[in-house]
Write a protein that holds these residues in place. Sequence first.
Motif, PDB file in Angstrom:
ATOM      1  N   THR A  28       7.765  19.404   5.401  1.00  0.00           N
ATOM      2  CA  THR A  28       9.233  19.412   5.437  1.00  0.00           C
ATOM      3  C   THR A  28       9.808  19.658   4.038  1.00  0.00           C
ATOM      4  O   THR A  28       9.510  18.914   3.106  1.00  0.00           O
ATOM      5  CB  THR A  28       9.772  18.063   5.965  1.00  0.00           C
ATOM      6  N   TYR A  77       9.605  22.699   8.619  1.00  0.00           N
ATOM      7  CA  TYR A  77      10.853  21.949   8.875  1.00  0.00           C
ATOM      8  C   TYR A  77      11.705  21.994   7.610  1.00  0.00           C
ATOM      9  O   TYR A  77      11.189  21.937   6.492  1.00  0.00           O
ATOM     10  CB  TYR A  77      10.554  20.482   9.215  1.00  0.00           C
ATOM     11  N   TYR A 160       9.683  13.900  11.527  1.00  0.00           N
ATOM     12  CA  TYR A 160       8.906  15.136  11.393  1.00  0.00           C
ATOM     13  C   TYR A 160       7.471  14.814  10.964  1.00  0.00           C
ATOM     14  O   TYR A 160       6.512  15.432  11.420  1.00  0.00           O
ATOM     15  CB  TYR A 160       9.516  16.079  10.343  1.00  0.00           C
TER      16      TYR A 160
END
Length: 497
Positions: A28, A77, A160
């Motif tokens: 992420t 992400y 995530y």
Amino acid sequence: MTHTGHATQFRYAAQHKPNQLIYGNGQTAVITGWTVKQAIAKHLQPSEYAVIGQLYSPTRGINLLIRNLLLNPHVRYLLVINATKEDQNAGASQCLLDFFRNGIEENLSDTGRKSWVIRSTIPGYIDIDIDINALEKLRHAVEVEEAKSISEAVEKIKSYAQKPAIAPWGIPLEFPMSTVEPTVLPGTRYGHRIEGKTIAETWVKIIHRIKTTGTIRPTGYDGKWQELIDLMAVVTDEPADFYFPEPNYLPIDKSFLEEYISQILDDSPHREGVKYTYGQRLRSWFGRDQIEQVIQKLIGEIDAASAVMTLWDVKDHEKGGSPCLNHIWLRVVDNELSLTATLRSNDMFAAWPANAMGLRALQKHIRDEIAQRSEYDLKMGPLITLSQSAHIYDDTWSNAEQLIQEQYAAICSKLDYADPAGNFLIEIAEGQIVVTHTTPGSGEIVGCYSGKNALKLIREICAASPAIRPDHAAYLGMELQKAANCIKIDKPYVQDQ
């Protein structure tokens, strides 16, 4: 990418602004906007994110951010924080979200270069030499979410991190970037004075001065800047409601300015992840309202030389994030209130116009408060900023060149013949050139020079009046030479003919 047991560890490699990022080994990327990146990082483990970084400017930052993401296809992400007043004002977080949601189209950038322009109400550009297919692939491969607070962001990043690792969406892609080193002309490095009637006009003159003679140096932020040291800008006649040129070539507009002025005039509560504002430093940081103090000080002693406000805290040496604006001094002379501000480090391209307008608003606020509470109805004197490191970052060099090309000649052509150093009357008497120096306005005689040698005379005049304007000195040199020639050929001399 390395495999350790069940966990997959990824390594984020940034080509652009590498020293401004916090690195992890997850998937992420966290874009914090104006929120200090450490305020997010402290709530997370490195395994929960790939990278954390701030994004201040849509026109300057997004292009580099996208290049870094193309180089790191393991990022699947993207969490964008769009939380503060500063974020809304700058629009960078919004523009980045619009890139992923709406995409791009081919058009011209703010410097007139062919670019990918983000489909957004906020201007944002990506270099045209980045392949459209790569950009489209990135847009569709990365899952993007917006967060309105630190706690919401942390919660989303952690969710995530719970998901199993996904394979990178492609291979790392790198697109070479062209950079141009500007030509630097010889000039003074320390101590400059620039004057203009409005902030807009003064700004163009400042950019020209730095761009032509500024020293090119590496910055502490992965890049270069062009810099002059101790640049004093004097703005004499900014109108009360501020002058915005038409079309507006300033890097700010009226709506941005309203927000910015409140950051200088109003106190603000301390919020996690948000640096101080100038208003907070002036109103409450030291346990005193310093704006109120200088108003009271000047009402009590109108010619005081100690109406001072300070924004520098000795603790700033230890903890970084120290204010660029450090010291403000107000002075009343001949019923006129001037404000002088010292900025230790000043981005003259992107920040100075807002700094100057915010300080002018503060100056007017103090003038108005004094008028309301006392018998002193002061005139607005000049605004003076002293930028100790006056610099332009390399990512705005092309914008600066364009500004100079489009505006500088027009501003210089508006010649104001009134020189504060006074006027000089040239005559011939008894075979000699006689120069009489008078004050501007009243015309009182303050000096007299005579001789036959034009060069010797102009040197004497410039030595006695070192503040004479360069164009005025050049004009006098020409007129004195004409007078000297008239003596040689025994012809009458009339100034300006």
